[in-house]
Design a protein around this motif. Structure first.
Motif, mmCIF file in Angstrom:
data_model
loop_
_atom_site.group_PDB
_atom_site.id
_atom_site.type_symbol
_atom_site.label_atom_id
_atom_site.label_comp_id
_atom_site.label_asym_id
_atom_site.label_seq_id
_atom_site.Cartn_x
_atom_site.Cartn_y
_atom_site.Cartn_z
ATOM 1 N N LEU A 1 56.147 64.011 73.114
ATOM 2 C CA LEU A 1 55.969 64.195 71.676
ATOM 3 C C LEU A 1 54.757 63.372 71.257
ATOM 4 N N VAL A 2 53.868 63.987 70.477
ATOM 5 C CA VAL A 2 52.667 63.312 69.999
ATOM 6 C C VAL A 2 52.712 63.243 68.486
ATOM 7 N N TYR A 3 52.579 62.032 67.953
ATOM 8 C CA TYR A 3 52.590 61.809 66.508
ATOM 9 C C TYR A 3 51.304 61.092 66.082
ATOM 10 N N PRO A 4 50.294 61.813 65.591
ATOM 11 C CA PRO A 4 49.222 61.112 64.889
ATOM 12 C C PRO A 4 49.832 60.460 63.649
ATOM 13 N N GLY A 5 49.530 59.195 63.410
ATOM 14 C CA GLY A 5 50.175 58.509 62.288
ATOM 15 C C GLY A 5 49.314 57.389 61.750
ATOM 16 N N ALA A 6 49.669 56.965 60.552
ATOM 17 C CA ALA A 6 48.944 55.846 59.930
ATOM 18 C C ALA A 6 49.959 54.967 59.202
ATOM 19 N N PHE A 7 50.839 54.321 59.979
ATOM 20 C CA PHE A 7 51.743 53.372 59.351
ATOM 21 C C PHE A 7 50.909 52.248 58.732
ATOM 22 N N ASN A 8 51.469 51.608 57.734
ATOM 23 C CA ASN A 8 50.727 50.594 56.980
ATOM 24 C C ASN A 8 51.142 49.185 57.393
ATOM 25 N N MET A 9 50.623 48.205 56.683
ATOM 26 C CA MET A 9 50.850 46.807 57.045
ATOM 27 C C MET A 9 52.250 46.314 56.691
ATOM 28 N N THR A 10 53.017 47.125 55.964
ATOM 29 C CA THR A 10 54.414 46.799 55.678
ATOM 30 C C THR A 10 55.349 47.466 56.675
ATOM 31 N N THR A 11 55.203 48.785 56.848
ATOM 32 C CA THR A 11 56.097 49.522 57.741
ATOM 33 C C THR A 11 55.673 49.432 59.198
ATOM 34 N N GLY A 12 54.375 49.207 59.441
ATOM 35 C CA GLY A 12 53.886 49.160 60.817
ATOM 36 C C GLY A 12 54.545 48.098 61.665
ATOM 37 N N PRO A 13 54.487 46.825 61.259
ATOM 38 C CA PRO A 13 55.088 45.789 62.102
ATOM 39 C C PRO A 13 56.603 45.910 62.212
ATOM 40 N N ARG A 14 57.235 46.542 61.245
ATOM 41 C CA ARG A 14 58.695 46.681 61.268
ATOM 42 C C ARG A 14 59.165 47.863 62.119
ATOM 43 N N HIS A 15 58.486 49.003 62.017
ATOM 44 C CA HIS A 15 59.084 50.236 62.513
ATOM 45 C C HIS A 15 58.244 51.054 63.481
ATOM 46 N N TRP A 16 56.950 50.822 63.580
ATOM 47 C CA TRP A 16 56.070 51.669 64.381
ATOM 48 C C TRP A 16 56.552 51.758 65.833
ATOM 49 N N GLU A 17 56.669 50.630 66.501
ATOM 50 C CA GLU A 17 57.105 50.637 67.891
ATOM 51 C C GLU A 17 58.599 50.951 68.016
ATOM 52 N N VAL A 18 59.387 50.442 67.083
ATOM 53 C CA VAL A 18 60.841 50.663 67.140
ATOM 54 C C VAL A 18 61.174 52.152 67.120
ATOM 55 N N LEU A 19 60.528 52.889 66.216
ATOM 56 C CA LEU A 19 60.813 54.317 66.102
ATOM 57 C C LEU A 19 60.343 55.085 67.328
ATOM 58 N N ALA A 20 59.180 54.718 67.851
ATOM 59 C CA ALA A 20 58.684 55.382 69.064
ATOM 60 C C ALA A 20 59.639 55.169 70.230
ATOM 61 N N ARG A 21 60.126 53.953 70.373
ATOM 62 C CA ARG A 21 61.035 53.654 71.476
ATOM 63 C C ARG A 21 62.382 54.341 71.274
ATOM 64 N N ALA A 22 62.810 54.464 70.028
ATOM 65 C CA ALA A 22 64.072 55.155 69.749
ATOM 66 C C ALA A 22 63.990 56.631 70.112
ATOM 67 N N ARG A 23 62.894 57.290 69.680
ATOM 68 C CA ARG A 23 62.744 58.715 69.999
ATOM 69 C C ARG A 23 62.667 58.903 71.516
ATOM 70 N N ALA A 24 61.926 58.033 72.200
ATOM 71 C CA ALA A 24 61.755 58.174 73.643
ATOM 72 C C ALA A 24 63.058 57.958 74.402
ATOM 73 N N SER A 25 63.794 56.915 74.052
ATOM 74 C CA SER A 25 65.019 56.603 74.791
ATOM 75 C C SER A 25 66.142 57.569 74.465
ATOM 76 N N ASP A 26 66.264 57.972 73.203
ATOM 77 C CA ASP A 26 67.303 58.922 72.825
ATOM 78 C C ASP A 26 67.112 60.278 73.496
ATOM 79 N N LEU A 27 65.847 60.715 73.575
ATOM 80 C CA LEU A 27 65.555 62.078 74.034
ATOM 81 C C LEU A 27 65.028 62.114 75.458
ATOM 82 N N GLN A 28 64.803 60.950 76.054
ATOM 83 C CA GLN A 28 64.391 60.838 77.449
ATOM 84 C C GLN A 28 63.103 61.613 77.717
ATOM 85 N N LEU A 29 62.086 61.258 76.959
ATOM 86 C CA LEU A 29 60.783 61.875 77.105
ATOM 87 C C LEU A 29 59.697 60.872 76.722
#
Length: 302
Positions: free
Chosen positions: A194-222
């Motif tokens: 899955l490819v997501y071009p994105g522009a998280f900001n300085m509030t949501t980026g440090p909180r959720h950018w990596e967390v969400l990517a890892r969640a999608r990857a581990s949940d869906l095994q891709l």
């Protein structure tokens, strides 16, 4: 060698043995984006060719790579897809470099409507896919950030996948990442990346950018790839940066900082097969109790 039953829709999973040799070299280009559209597009084309020289087979650009990100800019920078100049430049670059280009996103004008749209170009310059951002970025975090894409943009209404190099790939744009149901459908349709071009900001980026990517990857095994613009501290909207690639185990395989840079990495299909055979959650899902249904919108207005 594991010869367990297939656990995905894509025909690749119907072949035996489960573990296959194959993959794709991907480049995530973290561009610096300024107010000059022509310079932004020229920089993108230049980096596409550089990525090809480094061995990339698929090159992905960030969200709003040809324009500043912001509701006040969308109409000014909008153009038709695929009839506009940015689409023509990406098509020509993909053909000249003989690579697949995931063209980040750009403001698209279609009649009276504006969309946040990602285009995908094949190595002959052909348009392989077009994804309009489905979930618009409307948030309000007091004293941090308030943003409403829906004041200007219309939402897309389609799940978007395409196939390149023997890999089925799903597309989302930025805020789409927060919706696991959309990612689940793409996985169910056989996607290994899955490819997501994105522009998280300085509030949501440090909180959720990596967390969400890892969640999608581990949940869906891709594999999950996030491609951000580089950080520009003087911009109206400051992007977090930190483009990254997460493997099917949910582990970051490679990541960038916040400066302009390119991440080059291999998408290994063997890792997908390994995870899905060892932790077979796809076969263990209780579809007799719950199921995500993909409802196709058959009524197209443009």
């Amino acid at each position: 060698m594991n010869t367990s039953s297939p656990d995905a829709v894509h025909p690749r999973f119907l072949k035996k043995p489960v573990f296959l040799v194959g993959g794709l070299k991907i480049a995530l280009v973290q561009l610096s984006v300024g107010p000059d559209k022509a310079k932004n597009v020229e920089a993108a084309v230049r980096e596409i060719h550089k990525a090809k020289e480094m061995g990339a087979q698929l090159v992905a650009l960030p969200e709003c790579f040809n324009a500043p990100y912001g509701t006040k800019y969308f109409s000014e920078y909008a153009e038709e897809v695929p009839g506009g100049g940015t689409s023509a430049a990406l098509s020509a670059a993909a053909a000249a470099a003989r690579v697949c280009v995931v063209g980040g996103s750009l403001p698209e004008r279609c009649g009276p409507r504006l969309y946040n749209t990602c285009t995908v170009w094949g190595p002959a310059g052909e348009l392989l896919a077009k994804h309009r951002k489905v979930h618009l970025f409307d948030i309000d975090i007091p004293d941090k950030i308030t943003f409403r894409e829906s004041d200007v943009l219309s939402p897309g209404d389609q799940i978007t996948t395409f196939e390149y190099g023997g890999i089925k790939i799903g597309l989302g744009i930025c805020y789409d990442l927060r919706f696991p149901e959309m990612a689940q459908i793409m996985a169910d349709q056989g996607c290994s990346l899955l490819v997501y071009p994105g522009a998280f900001n300085m509030t949501t980026g440090p909180r959720h950018w990596e967390v969400l990517a890892r969640a999608r990857a581990s949940d869906l095994q891709l594999w999950v790839a996030l491609v951000s613009p580089a950080r520009a501290a003087a911009a109206d909207y400051v992007a977090w940066g930190h483009s990254l690639l997460v493997d099917p185990w949910g582990q970051p395989a490679a990541t960038l900082g916040h400066e302009p840079d390119t991440l080059l990495a291999d998408i290994d299909l063997n890792t997908v097969e390994e995870v899905r055979s060892q932790i077979p959650v796809r076969r263990q899902k209780r579809n007799d109790i719950y199921e995500i249904v993909h409802k196709t919108n058959k009524c197209q207005t443009d």
